[in-house]
Design a protein around this motif. Structure first.
Motif, short mmCIF file in Angstrom:
data_model
loop_
_atom_site.label_atom_id
_atom_site.label_comp_id
_atom_site.label_asym_id
_atom_site.label_seq_id
_atom_site.Cartn_x
_atom_site.Cartn_y
_atom_site.Cartn_z
N GLU A 6 50.75 131.98 52.23
CA GLU A 6 49.33 132.21 52.66
C GLU A 6 49.13 132.85 54.06
O GLU A 6 50.04 132.62 54.95
CB GLU A 6 48.47 131.07 52.63
CG GLU A 6 48.41 130.36 51.28
CD GLU A 6 49.71 129.24 51.07
OE1 GLU A 6 49.86 128.77 50.00
OE2 GLU A 6 50.73 129.56 51.92
N CYS A 22 46.57 135.54 49.87
CA CYS A 22 47.85 134.92 49.38
C CYS A 22 48.70 135.57 48.47
O CYS A 22 48.07 136.41 47.68
CB CYS A 22 47.44 133.65 48.60
SG CYS A 22 48.67 132.91 47.41
N TRP A 36 42.38 128.08 45.32
CA TRP A 36 42.53 128.05 46.81
C TRP A 36 42.24 126.40 46.68
O TRP A 36 41.20 125.70 46.52
CB TRP A 36 41.59 128.58 47.65
CG TRP A 36 42.15 130.02 47.97
CD1 TRP A 36 41.71 131.36 47.04
CD2 TRP A 36 42.85 130.50 48.76
NE1 TRP A 36 42.28 132.23 47.73
CE2 TRP A 36 43.29 131.80 48.68
CE3 TRP A 36 43.85 129.77 49.79
CZ2 TRP A 36 44.06 132.55 49.24
CZ3 TRP A 36 44.65 130.54 50.46
CH2 TRP A 36 44.61 132.02 50.45
N TYR A 94 45.94 126.54 51.11
CA TYR A 94 46.87 126.63 50.31
C TYR A 94 46.41 127.58 48.93
O TYR A 94 45.45 127.05 48.43
CB TYR A 94 47.69 125.58 49.82
CG TYR A 94 48.36 124.54 50.71
CD1 TYR A 94 47.42 123.66 51.48
CD2 TYR A 94 49.51 124.84 51.37
CE1 TYR A 94 47.91 122.74 52.42
CE2 TYR A 94 50.07 124.07 52.24
CZ TYR A 94 49.12 122.86 52.74
OH TYR A 94 49.78 122.16 53.66
N CYS A 95 47.25 128.47 48.42
CA CYS A 95 46.83 128.97 47.10
C CYS A 95 47.98 128.33 46.09
O CYS A 95 48.88 128.12 46.59
CB CYS A 95 47.02 130.18 47.13
SG CYS A 95 48.40 131.11 47.47
#
Length: 121
Positions: A6, A22, A36, A94-95
């Motif tokens: 990311e 990402c 996400w 975060y993905c």
């Protein structure tokens, strides 16, 4: 191997915008649903936006109308456009995949480093 990387976070004033990216280490086409997630200090990680391979999207109420998720399957990249940011959006983002469209967990519990988003008031 970390599956996702990311980037795009930073410090922004309330009302500002950021665009997160990402990059996946492999094809994201294998994941029907991508999302996400974010984790604020002292809180559990939560899913805020999701998108199917066909482009259908769904958002948490807290970000609906302000965040837009998109994906480029050819580039194996997921994006999150964040507008009208609020201090409560401060978190590490975060993905990852999503287990199914209305799921809240990834298919594999393996995470990248995330990208820090800090919104000042």
């Amino acid at each position: 191997q970390v599956p996702f990387a990311e980037s795009g976070g930073g410090l922004v004033q309330a009302g500002g915008s950021l665009r997160l990216s990402c990059a996946a280490s492999g094809s994201i086409v294998r994941f029907n649903v991508m999302g996400w997630y974010r984790q604020a200090p002292g809180k559990q990680r939560e899913l805020v936006a999701r998108i199917t391979s066909g482009g259908a999207t769904n958002y948490a109420d807290s970000v609906k109308g302000r965040f837009t998720i998109s994906r480029d399957n050819a580039k194996n990249t997921l994006y999150l456009q964040m507008n009208s940011l609020k201090p409560e959006d401060t978190a590490v983002y975060y993905c990852n995949s999503v287990n199914y469209f209305y799921g809240t967990r990834p298919l594999v519990d393996s995470w990248g480093q995330g990208t820090q988003v800090t919104v000042s008031s």
